[in-house]
Design an enzyme around this catalytic site. Structure first.
Site, PDB file in Angstrom:
ATOM      1  N   ASP A   1     -37.055  10.034  34.164  1.00 18.94           N
ATOM      2  CA  ASP A   1     -36.595   8.691  33.832  1.00 18.94           C
ATOM      3  C   ASP A   1     -35.646   8.708  32.638  1.00 18.94           C
ATOM      4  O   ASP A   1     -34.624   8.019  32.629  1.00 18.94           O
ATOM      5  CB  ASP A   1     -37.798   7.802  33.498  1.00 18.94           C
ATOM      6  CG  ASP A   1     -38.626   7.464  34.722  1.00 18.94           C
ATOM      7  OD1 ASP A   1     -38.109   6.780  35.611  1.00 18.94           O
ATOM      8  OD2 ASP A   1     -39.788   7.888  34.777  1.00 18.94           O
ATOM      9  N   SER A   2     -36.008   9.473  31.612  1.00 24.25           N
ATOM     10  CA  SER A   2     -35.198   9.492  30.395  1.00 24.25           C
ATOM     11  C   SER A   2     -33.833  10.117  30.627  1.00 24.25           C
ATOM     12  O   SER A   2     -32.816   9.623  30.105  1.00 24.25           O
ATOM     13  CB  SER A   2     -35.948  10.249  29.290  1.00 24.25           C
ATOM     14  OG  SER A   2     -37.187   9.638  29.021  1.00 24.25           O
TER      15      SER A   2
END
Length: 414
Positions: free
Chosen positions: A173-174
């Site tokens: 996600d990051s």
């Protein structure tokens, strides 16, 4: 007299966040940290689920206070046409819209990219999803863990004799969020050089820059980090796999254990560094071995080299090993826990922790903002807001009066 803080580099930029959990909110978080006005839309019945994730204080996640710092929280019931209309008005005023719903959800609400572009040609929309906006898998749910798996990261993470492991944070996600930030900045630059902001008056002739959609698929963002994976397979038939703490083909670079049971990373893979490392661990014979002078000669003898380094580490404590190798100018490091970070001189010298307080006055430290800009650094103006904290402020800015807002609240639209 204290020096007045300069406005962030994104001061004046309006961002609308339509998303939950990690990828979209992390993307807009970075923009908020550097001065953008970020309005986060949340469901009235509980808000972003990350508010209840991991360690809580008074029912709210500590993660929330970091992930949503500097953001304004507005609640909207997106199942209500009035909620959709408010969201559309916010979207048309925004420089950048960031969303991470499944493809098609915004279109169902009448605020998809093409819908907005018809009115505001300068619309920039960053869309983060598991598989992107096109392709046979676009409608499937996709979290960061799936992106890490499909993008190749999980396959190479762990030890060869065990199942793949996850990295201890939501890296998929990051990484996708960072790609979203980069895409947004490039799209903003293109918009500005092609005419700039839309003037906000529908139906009137105006000069507006060219907006665009930034399509970030989680698995593709991870895949983009996979170094030489593709050409190694295509040209040489090499399938990169799990290798534990080692970096195969680049020798030596591995994790070793010291006498007191601590783990230490030693990267002696540069040719000159390797020689210094061997002298430091009292293996002059290996330092002088012509076959080991270059990386391609060291690779066939990886096990021998790692064995020599580990044998030396068996005789040293972590502090002794660090002192000797740092003195020899060899890249070396202890594997830090957060406890190590909080007292480390380098972290402290670089100001990597910020002291803040919750609304009740209880103190709390947050990670400082990176990257560090010399002239327009980011700053934390406030911690993650309470649910709907900025409803009145934002709706008043759209022209709603007190009676309108009260009715919306009574009807559970906000």
């Amino acid at each position: 007299m204290t020096e007045q803080k300069k406005a962030g580099p994104l001061a004046g930029i309006k961002v609308l966040e339509l998303g939950t959990l990690i990828a979209g909110p992390f993307c807009s978080r970075m923009l908020a940290e550097f001065g953008a006005e970020v309005i986060k839309v949340e469901a009235p019945d509980g808000g972003d689920p990350i508010r209840q994730w991991r360690v809580l204080k008074d029912g709210t996640s500590l993660w929330w206070y970091v992930q949503s710092r500097n953001k304004k929280s507005v609640t909207l019931n997106m199942k209500d046409a009035r909620g959709q209309e408010i969201a559309k008005r916010l979207a048309l005023e925004a420089d950048i819209i960031i969303e991470n719903y499944r493809p098609g959800v915004l279109e169902k609400w009448g605020i998809g990219y093409e819908d907005l572009k018809k009115v505001n040609p300068a619309t920039i929309m960053v869309r983060l999803s598991g598989y992107g906006q096109t392709g046979p898998m676009k409608d499937l749910p996709g979290f960061g863990a799936i992106g890490e798996s499909m993008g190749g990261m999980r396959y190479v993470s762990g030890h060869p004799d065990r199942p793949p492991v996850r990295i201890g944070v939501s890296i998929g996600d990051s990484v996708a969020a960072l790609h979203g930030v980069i895409g947004a900045m490039m799209a903003l630059r293109h918009r500005d050089v092609t005419g700039g902001r839309w003037n906000g008056k529908s139906g009137e002739a105006c000069v507006a820059g060219q907006g665009q959609m930034v399509d970030v698929a989680l698995y593709e963002a991870v895949f983009n980090m996979m170094e030489s994976l593709v050409p190694e397979y295509d040209f040489a038939g090499v399938v990169r796999a799990r290798t534990g703490g080692a970096l195969p083909g680049i020798v030596p670079s591995n994790t070793y254990t010291t006498r007191d049971g601590e783990n230490i990373v030693i990267a002696g893979n540069g040719d000159a560094i390797f020689k210094r490392l061997m002298v430091a661990i009292e293996r002059q014979d290996m330092a002088d071995d012509p076959q080991l002078a270059r990386n391609d000669g060291r690779v066939p003898r990886t096990e021998e080299i790692d064995g020599a380094i580990q044998a030396w580490c068996d005789t040293k404590t972590i502090d002794e090993a660090l002192a000797i190798l740092k003195a020899a100018d060899v890249p070396v490091g202890k594997i830090y826990s957060v406890r190590d970070m909080m007292t480390d001189p380098q972290f402290l010298a670089r100001g990597m922790f910020e002291q803040h307080a919750f609304k009740d006055g209880t103190p709390v430290k947050l990670p400082a903002i990176t990257p560090k800009l010399s002239e327009t650094p980011g700053e934390t103006k406030w911690l993650g807001p309470s649910l709907g904290e900025h409803n009145d402020e934002v709706l008043c800015g759209l022209g709603y009066d007190e009676r309108d807002i009260a009715q919306l609240r009574q009807d559970k639209v906000i």
